[in-house]
Design a protein around this motif. Structure first.
Motif, short mmCIF file in Angstrom:
data_model
loop_
_atom_site.label_atom_id
_atom_site.label_comp_id
_atom_site.label_asym_id
_atom_site.label_seq_id
_atom_site.Cartn_x
_atom_site.Cartn_y
_atom_site.Cartn_z
N GLN A 1 0.85 -1.15 0.12
CA GLN A 1 -0.25 -0.13 0.05
C GLN A 1 1.21 1.34 -0.53
OE1 GLN A 1 -3.50 0.54 1.13
NE2 GLN A 1 -3.89 -1.53 1.80
N LEU A 2 2.84 0.99 -0.04
CA LEU A 2 3.41 2.25 0.36
C LEU A 2 3.05 2.97 -1.12
CD1 LEU A 2 6.49 1.23 2.29
CD2 LEU A 2 4.25 3.54 2.69
N GLY A 3 3.02 4.35 -1.56
CA GLY A 3 3.06 4.85 -2.85
C GLY A 3 5.17 5.08 -3.31
N PRO A 4 5.17 5.89 -3.88
CA PRO A 4 6.20 6.75 -4.23
C PRO A 4 7.37 6.58 -2.98
CG PRO A 4 4.93 8.16 -5.39
CD PRO A 4 3.92 6.88 -4.56
N LYS A 5 6.33 7.40 -1.81
CA LYS A 5 6.96 8.38 -0.92
C LYS A 5 6.27 7.48 -0.21
CE LYS A 5 6.16 13.06 -1.62
NZ LYS A 5 5.33 13.08 0.05
N GLY A 6 6.59 7.47 1.58
CA GLY A 6 5.65 7.72 2.43
C GLY A 6 6.42 6.75 3.37
N THR A 7 5.22 7.13 4.33
CA THR A 7 6.05 5.67 5.50
C THR A 7 4.71 4.28 5.52
OG1 THR A 7 6.94 7.18 6.67
CG2 THR A 7 6.25 5.29 7.81
N LEU A 8 4.74 3.08 5.93
CA LEU A 8 4.26 2.15 7.11
C LEU A 8 4.39 1.72 8.58
CD1 LEU A 8 1.67 -0.12 7.10
CD2 LEU A 8 3.71 -1.41 5.62
N VAL A 9 3.02 1.98 9.22
CA VAL A 9 3.04 2.29 10.49
C VAL A 9 2.83 0.81 10.82
CG1 VAL A 9 2.76 2.69 13.14
CG2 VAL A 9 3.93 4.36 11.55
N LEU A 10 3.49 -0.23 11.26
CA LEU A 10 2.57 -1.66 11.20
C LEU A 10 2.40 -2.73 12.67
CD1 LEU A 10 1.16 -4.47 9.79
CD2 LEU A 10 3.44 -5.05 9.63
N TRP A 11 1.50 -3.06 13.15
CA TRP A 11 0.68 -3.52 14.76
C TRP A 11 0.55 -4.67 14.60
CZ3 TRP A 11 -2.33 1.58 17.24
CH2 TRP A 11 -1.40 2.42 16.93
N GLN A 12 1.46 -5.83 15.33
CA GLN A 12 1.27 -6.99 14.77
C GLN A 12 1.42 -7.73 16.54
OE1 GLN A 12 4.46 -7.51 11.90
NE2 GLN A 12 2.62 -8.71 11.02
N LYS A 13 1.05 -8.51 16.70
CA LYS A 13 0.66 -9.07 17.91
C LYS A 13 0.28 -8.42 19.50
CE LYS A 13 5.66 -11.51 18.08
NZ LYS A 13 6.51 -11.75 18.78
#
Ligand SMILES: Nc1ncnc2c1ncn2[C@@H]1O[C@H](COP(=O)(O)OP(=O)(O)OP(=O)(O)O)[C@@H](O)[C@H]1O
Ligand SMILES: [Mg+2]
Length: 497
Positions: free
Chosen positions: A156-168
């Motif tokens: 889902q990340l585009g040409p620039k940007g940040t993904l913050v992913l929470w698991q567990k």
């Protein structure tokens, strides 16, 4: 301070496992945690922020994806460090951060595994804090994965940007860690509950010409303006500026429209689940982001009189220390100089509301005999007492033999003495506008109209005056059409006589 000589020092490096676990419990809720991550996206210049959840899988996750400036690997590693910036540093005006902690503390409050993937200048970098890994190794070492394939939501990340992913998501299971369906229900429910908070906290960013768009599971959130500024019936006071050493405090008061001037959906929306009584008060914004609301900071009580008053306070991030802004950006304390100014604002609001109220009181005094209830204020107490002199009562009592008359007045007094005060209190504190007078049937209404009419006509009042007197009091006010009809019929009969 007296100089004390020190010749030895001992290592007191924090235990990574213990300290990072401790970071989890500084009081975030799911909504304040997500908001803290969104703050970072806004500071990074994002215009589109997506919050996507996967609740049904065996490994549920929450992903927050922005299209902001992103980070290089070095910047990302720095960002993952708890205490990545000194809170004493001066920050740019639009920077919503302060402590260099939010990304980590907000994430760990909800999950045991935080992955951040960021893209900048065509380079994609990733870093992972996994609390189980930290517990095992007991060292401050963040994992740098060899690639990003397989990381949920990374596409889902585009040409620039940040993904913050929470698991567990151990804090979001609602105790159903082995029941996937129930667990999914809890996660979805909790996520749905964050919607209003996000619409409110970030509404100012969503209202501008190049607006911030927040999508919650692909649904675009509408801004929620707590001052209903688009409603023409909202009263907006002029803005005041308080200039202090570390910046300007802007104060503006709003009076919301009466609930009859607002559609039910809008009224409920601005009142929120807590209702209007609890939502009145100051709304404190730091860099246009709502920090807290629904409090008068102890300067006055949340009462029915001030229920429609909301006061916006805007402060810049340069005043964080004076206002004791906390890591979660959800609490603050009033500096004394601001407190004095806000006291004056409240005095003005109270004076305004009292004027409207006493005007109404005055009106009642004018037709002393017409209200069915008297409001008696004495010795610091307020009582409501049925008005036995009301024509409807007096007239009927006249027609009774004296011994029955006493019994009738006793019954009326009993009704007055057993007013369900506690239940009224509870309802007033919740949804006061839903309390309405009971409907009276045609026969009861006719009796009251006829008795009142004959008293007023006996006092040689003309019909116009009689109508205007009756229109203001119950039960006539709430059944005005029927009342008018009964008046017309009664006058017609009288004329025929
Ligand atoms: N979505 C993002 N895009 C770009 N940079 C980010 C993003 N999230 C975090 N960062 C970087 O990581 C740093 C650390 O973020 P973190 O939220 O932990 O602290 P902060 O925002 O500086 O202060 P606070 O603790 O008050 O939130 C930020 O200062 C920023 O440089
Ligand atoms: Mg932050």
């Amino acid at each position: 301070m007296q100089e004390i000589s020190v010749s030895r020092r001992a290592d007191a490096t924090p235990h990574a496992a213990a300290l990072i676990e401790g970071l989890r419990d500084i009081g975030y809720s799911l909504e304040t945690a997500i908001s803290d991550v969104i703050d970072n996206s806004i500071t990074a210049g994002a215009h589109r922020i997506k919050i996507n959840t996967e609740a049904y899988s065996e490994e549920p996750y929450i992903a927050i994806i922005d299209d902001g400036d992103g980070m290089t690997e070095d910047e990302l590693v720095a960002a993952m460090r708890p205490g990545s910036r000194n809170p004493l540093d001066t920050r740019d005006e639009p920077d919503l951060g302060r402590f260099g902690l939010g990304l980590k503390s907000a994430s760990f409050s909800q999950c045991r595994r935080l992955t951040v993937v960021s893209r900048k200048s065509g380079q994609t970098s990733a870093a992972i804090w996994d609390l189980d890994d930290v517990a095992q190794r007991n060292e401050w070492a963040v994992q740098l994965p060899d690639g990003v394939t397989g990381i949920p939501a990374v596409e889902q990340l585009g040409p620039k940007g940040t993904l913050v992913l929470w698991q567990k998501l151990d804090r979001l299971t609602g105790g159903y860690s082995h029941n996937a369906a129930k667990r999914a229900e809890v996660i979805n429910q909790r996520i749905a509950e964050t919607e209003r908070h996000l619409r409110l906290v970030f509404h100012r960013f969503m209202e501008v010409s190049k607006p911030l768009r927040i999508l919650l599971n692909e649904r675009l959130l509408r801004p929620l303006d707590p001052f209903a500024r688009k409603n023409p019936a909202t009263i907006t006071d002029p803005r005041e500026t308080l200039t202090l050493i570390r910046g300007d405090v802007e104060i503006q008061s709003f009076t919301l429209p009466h609930h009859k001037q607002v559609g039910k959906t809008e009224w409920d929306d601005i009142g929120g689940p807590e209702g209007h009584l609890k939502s009145q008060g100051f709304y404190l914004y730091r860099g246009k982001r709502l920090i807290l609301h629904g409090t008068w900071f102890g300067l006055c009580r949340q009462s029915e009189i001030t229920k429609l008053s909301r006061v916006r306070i805007d402060i810049p991030n340069s005043m964080d220390a004076d206002w004791k802004i906390d890591v979660k950006k959800s609490s603050a304390q009033l500096p004394p100089v601001v407190r004095d100014r806000l006291k004056k604002v409240i005095e003005r609001i109270l004076a305004g509301s009292k004027r409207t109220y006493s005007k109404r009181g005055q009106k009642l005094v004018d037709h002393e005999r017409l209200p069915l209830w008297h409001r008696i204020q004495a010795d610091g107490q307020i009582r409501y007492r049925p008005n036995v002199e009301h024509p409807a009562f007096a007239d009927f009592a006249e027609s009774l033999p004296p011994d029955l008359r006493r019994g009738f007045f006793n019954c009326i007094a009993l009704v007055g003495a057993s007013l369900p005060i506690e239940s009224l209190h509870a309802d007033m504190a919740g949804t006061a506008e839903q309390i309405v007078p009971d409907r009276v049937d045609e026969d009861t209404l006719a009796q009251a109209v006829q008795a009142t009419l004959s008293v007023l006509m006996g006092a040689r009042k003309d019909i116009k005056e009689i109508m205007s007197l009756m229109k203001d009091v119950d039960p006539f006010r709430s059944a005005w059409e029927d009342t008018q009809r009964i008046i017309a019929a009664t006058i017609e009969t009288k004329e025929k006589e």
